[in-house]
Design a protein around this motif. Structure first.
Motif, mmCIF file in Angstrom:
data_model
loop_
_atom_site.group_PDB
_atom_site.id
_atom_site.type_symbol
_atom_site.label_atom_id
_atom_site.label_comp_id
_atom_site.label_asym_id
_atom_site.label_seq_id
_atom_site.Cartn_x
_atom_site.Cartn_y
_atom_site.Cartn_z
ATOM 1 N N MET A 108 -34.740 22.471 13.555
ATOM 2 C CA MET A 108 -34.190 21.163 13.196
ATOM 3 C C MET A 108 -34.422 20.133 14.298
ATOM 4 N N SER A 109 -34.308 20.569 15.536
ATOM 5 C CA SER A 109 -34.529 19.634 16.643
ATOM 6 C C SER A 109 -35.975 19.141 16.662
ATOM 7 N N THR A 110 -36.915 20.034 16.285
ATOM 8 C CA THR A 110 -38.323 19.633 16.228
ATOM 9 C C THR A 110 -38.548 18.604 15.134
ATOM 10 N N LEU A 111 -37.885 18.801 13.980
ATOM 11 C CA LEU A 111 -38.014 17.850 12.887
ATOM 12 C C LEU A 111 -37.519 16.472 13.312
ATOM 13 N N LEU A 112 -36.354 16.421 13.940
ATOM 14 C CA LEU A 112 -35.807 15.131 14.365
ATOM 15 C C LEU A 112 -36.668 14.491 15.438
ATOM 16 N N GLU A 113 -37.205 15.310 16.341
ATOM 17 C CA GLU A 113 -38.073 14.772 17.391
ATOM 18 C C GLU A 113 -39.361 14.198 16.798
ATOM 19 N N THR A 114 -39.923 14.908 15.818
ATOM 20 C CA THR A 114 -41.147 14.430 15.165
ATOM 21 C C THR A 114 -40.890 13.107 14.462
ATOM 22 N N ILE A 115 -39.759 13.024 13.761
ATOM 23 C CA ILE A 115 -39.405 11.782 13.067
ATOM 24 C C ILE A 115 -39.232 10.644 14.065
ATOM 25 N N TYR A 116 -38.596 10.945 15.176
ATOM 26 C CA TYR A 116 -38.340 9.925 16.199
ATOM 27 C C TYR A 116 -39.641 9.434 16.829
ATOM 28 N N GLU A 157 -47.584 16.703 12.654
ATOM 29 C CA GLU A 157 -48.526 15.952 13.472
ATOM 30 C C GLU A 157 -48.041 14.517 13.664
ATOM 31 N N ILE A 158 -48.405 13.957 14.791
ATOM 32 C CA ILE A 158 -48.052 12.565 15.100
ATOM 33 C C ILE A 158 -49.349 11.805 15.395
ATOM 34 N N PRO A 159 -49.716 10.805 14.608
ATOM 35 C CA PRO A 159 -48.954 10.308 13.453
ATOM 36 C C PRO A 159 -49.008 11.287 12.282
ATOM 37 N N LEU A 173 -45.292 19.575 -0.408
ATOM 38 C CA LEU A 173 -44.453 18.697 0.391
ATOM 39 C C LEU A 173 -45.204 17.520 0.990
ATOM 40 N N ASN A 174 -46.488 17.692 1.259
ATOM 41 C CA ASN A 174 -47.200 16.744 2.116
ATOM 42 C C ASN A 174 -47.179 15.314 1.611
ATOM 43 N N THR A 175 -47.754 15.072 0.446
ATOM 44 C CA THR A 175 -47.929 13.687 0.005
ATOM 45 C C THR A 175 -46.627 13.025 -0.419
ATOM 46 N N HIS A 176 -45.559 13.795 -0.565
ATOM 47 C CA HIS A 176 -44.293 13.215 -0.990
ATOM 48 C C HIS A 176 -43.207 13.356 0.082
ATOM 49 N N TRP A 177 -43.632 13.590 1.324
ATOM 50 C CA TRP A 177 -42.697 13.572 2.450
ATOM 51 C C TRP A 177 -42.309 12.121 2.700
ATOM 52 N N TYR A 178 -41.021 11.836 2.658
ATOM 53 C CA TYR A 178 -40.571 10.445 2.674
ATOM 54 C C TYR A 178 -40.413 9.914 4.093
ATOM 55 N N ILE A 179 -40.932 8.717 4.324
ATOM 56 C CA ILE A 179 -40.870 8.120 5.668
ATOM 57 C C ILE A 179 -40.203 6.744 5.629
ATOM 58 N N GLY A 180 -39.328 6.543 4.653
ATOM 59 C CA GLY A 180 -38.616 5.277 4.541
ATOM 60 C C GLY A 180 -37.182 5.376 5.002
ATOM 61 N N LYS A 181 -36.350 4.451 4.499
ATOM 62 C CA LYS A 181 -34.966 4.342 4.960
ATOM 63 C C LYS A 181 -33.941 4.568 3.847
ATOM 64 N N ASP A 182 -34.398 4.815 2.633
ATOM 65 C CA ASP A 182 -33.484 5.043 1.510
ATOM 66 C C ASP A 182 -32.847 6.420 1.661
ATOM 67 N N ARG A 183 -31.530 6.469 1.782
ATOM 68 C CA ARG A 183 -30.843 7.730 2.087
ATOM 69 C C ARG A 183 -30.964 8.740 0.953
ATOM 70 N N SER A 184 -30.978 8.263 -0.276
ATOM 71 C CA SER A 184 -31.105 9.197 -1.399
ATOM 72 C C SER A 184 -32.472 9.886 -1.393
ATOM 73 N N MET A 185 -33.471 9.246 -0.796
ATOM 74 C CA MET A 185 -34.801 9.843 -0.705
ATOM 75 C C MET A 185 -34.980 10.681 0.556
ATOM 76 N N LEU A 186 -34.216 10.381 1.583
ATOM 77 C CA LEU A 186 -34.296 11.145 2.829
ATOM 78 C C LEU A 186 -33.765 12.566 2.662
#
Length: 457
Positions: free
Chosen positions: A69-77, A111-113, A217-230
């Motif tokens: 989980m920490s890796t996921l949050l770090e990647t998002i950040y 990956e980043i980006p 998962l790839n093409t529909h991984w959400y990178i916005g701010k809508d909480r219902s989609m996160l």
């Protein structure tokens, strides 16, 4: 008065008359044989065709795909595509999600980006699908050309050619194979595929069906701010399952389970149910799948509809009578039939902590009843339509499934749908080397805390 008594003359047949009688008797005999054959054919046709589950296998990603989980949050950040408030929201969801640090996602999403592309999602689906099918066919020593019916299902990725065509091409299956590709059917599509296979193998007797369930998962991984989609980023993880079903009576000796019932409930006519899980774009035109707050109450309503159909098929008569009497004399009562009297095991779709807890409450289940699904969510996450197979695999690894036991698989999906399947174990099931739980099953069940702490970025 004199009466003359007439006696019947003895029957005498000429040779020609005897020949005629024998000829007609032969004709009558032929009619009799024909009627007998037709009767036997009719009896065979009216006999219920039995459908068997020969075997199944689940996909387990390599450890290199593991997503703490920490890796996921770090990647998002580090991707720097959403604000801190959205990151904090995902952290809170993950802390209460019941997911462990062992769940997996495709490498492209770390990956980043972030690399979202058709090539990446094709690689993801080919990896999960091909690995699952190859493992299943090799384990059962079945040639790909023996498959008569192929059904693939993946909700969010529907390429051209289809995923079913991709499998046929990879494994060089027959040109006359009956293939079907289901998309957009949500997490309930795994059982929906079972229902379709059940109908097909009954019509085409003696046929062998292969079902492949996965999610991309790839093409529909959400990178916005809508909480219902996160929410989808916090729950969905990499997984797949391949399943072999047959209507050939000769396969009974090798089969694990017999399919008894499949019940499908669809509430798409209701707008609230239709929109509670919905693929859309947000205000910034970023694509995602929205999961609204209505999903749990909608799931509860559809579950009741499904069980009202399933109950009379599986519940003991006394339990049904008690339920009917309760409804007659106490119409406002919330009495729920005891489905534990009908099933020894429950494989609930791992849609999330809230879904499993709602099922526990609605069916009056105990902690051990939801254990397979809770442990599946903890170890593998929400693997969409394949999740019920991971739960059944857990039960097999624990050696809990005995001959004669009945298993209920139940799943929810967009639409909104609730699908259930009832299996009866027909032989002693021992875990084999291909069971993806086997090498760490001794450490399960584990204590899953209601909340954990994740260090903020």
């Amino acid at each position: 008065m004199n009466q003359t008594m007439h006696k019947a003359s003895p029957i005498s047949l000429t040779m020609s008359e005897l020949t005629t009688l024998l000829s007609s008797s032969g004709f009558i005999f032929e009619i009799f044989i024909s009627l007998l054959v037709l009767h036997l054919i009719y009896q065979r046709l009216r006999r219920r065709v039995k459908v068997y589950l020969l075997d199944f296998t689940c996909y387990r990603a390599p450890d290199s795909n593991r997503l703490p989980m920490s890796t996921l949050l770090e990647t998002i950040y580090l991707a720097n595509q959403i604000d801190q408030e959205s990151i904090d929201f995902q952290a809170r969801i993950l802390e209460r999600s019941w997911l462990s640090n062992q769940t997996s996602i495709p490498p492209s999403l770390t990956e980043i980006p972030l690399k979202k592309s058709l090539t990446s999602v094709q690689t993801e689906t080919m990896t999960t699908i091909f690995t699952s099918v190859d493992d299943l066919l090799k384990k059962n020593k079945i040639s790909p050309r023996s498959i008569d019916i192929l059904i693939t299902n993946c909700s969010l990725h529907a390429p051209t050619p289809s995923l079913s065509a991709m499998v046929i091409n990879k494994f060089h299956m027959r040109s006359n194979i009956k293939s079907f590709n289901l998309s957009g059917m949500g997490c309930a599509a795994g059982i929906l595929s079972v229902s379709l296979a059940n109908d097909l193998v009954k019509v085409h007797r003696g046929s062998l069906a292969l079902i492949v369930s996965t999610e991309a998962l790839n093409t529909h991984w959400y990178i916005g701010k809508d909480r219902s989609m996160l929410l989808t980023n916090c729950l969905f993880r990499m997984g797949a399952a391949a399943v072999l079903m047959s209507s050939n009576d000769q396969d009974r000796g090798n089969a694990k389970y017999e399919l008894l019932h499949v019940v499908r409930t669809n509430k798409a006519k209701d707008d609230r149910a239709y929109q509670c899980i919905y693929q859309d774009t947000d205000s910034e035109l970023k694509q995602g799948v929205s999961i609204t707050k209505d999903v749990i109450s909608v799931a509860g309503d559809v579950l009741k509809m499904n069980l009202s159909t399933l109950g009379p098929l599986v519940l003991p008569y006394l339990e049904l009578l008690q339920y009917v009497i309760c409804k007659i004399y106490k119409p406002s009562s919330t009495y729920t039939p005891n489905f534990k009297k009908a099933f020894e095991h429950f494989c609930i779709h791992t849609g999330g902590r809230a879904v499993i807890q709602a099922m526990e409450m609605n069916l009056n289940l105990k902690k051990e009843d939801i254990e397979p699904s809770k442990m599946t969510l903890h170890r593998f996450g929400n693997t969409s339509s394949s999740s019920v197979w991971y739960a059944l695999s857990y039960l097999e690894a624990k050696r809990r499934v005995k001959r004669g036991d009945k298993v209920l698989q139940i799943a929810f999906g967009s639409g909104f749908k609730c699908n259930s399947a009832v299996w009866r174990c027909i032989r002693e099931v021992e875990p084999d080397t291909d069971n993806k739980w086997l090498d760490f099953i001794e450490s399960y069940p584990v204590d899953v805390p209601d909340s954990i702490s994740i260090r903020p970025c």
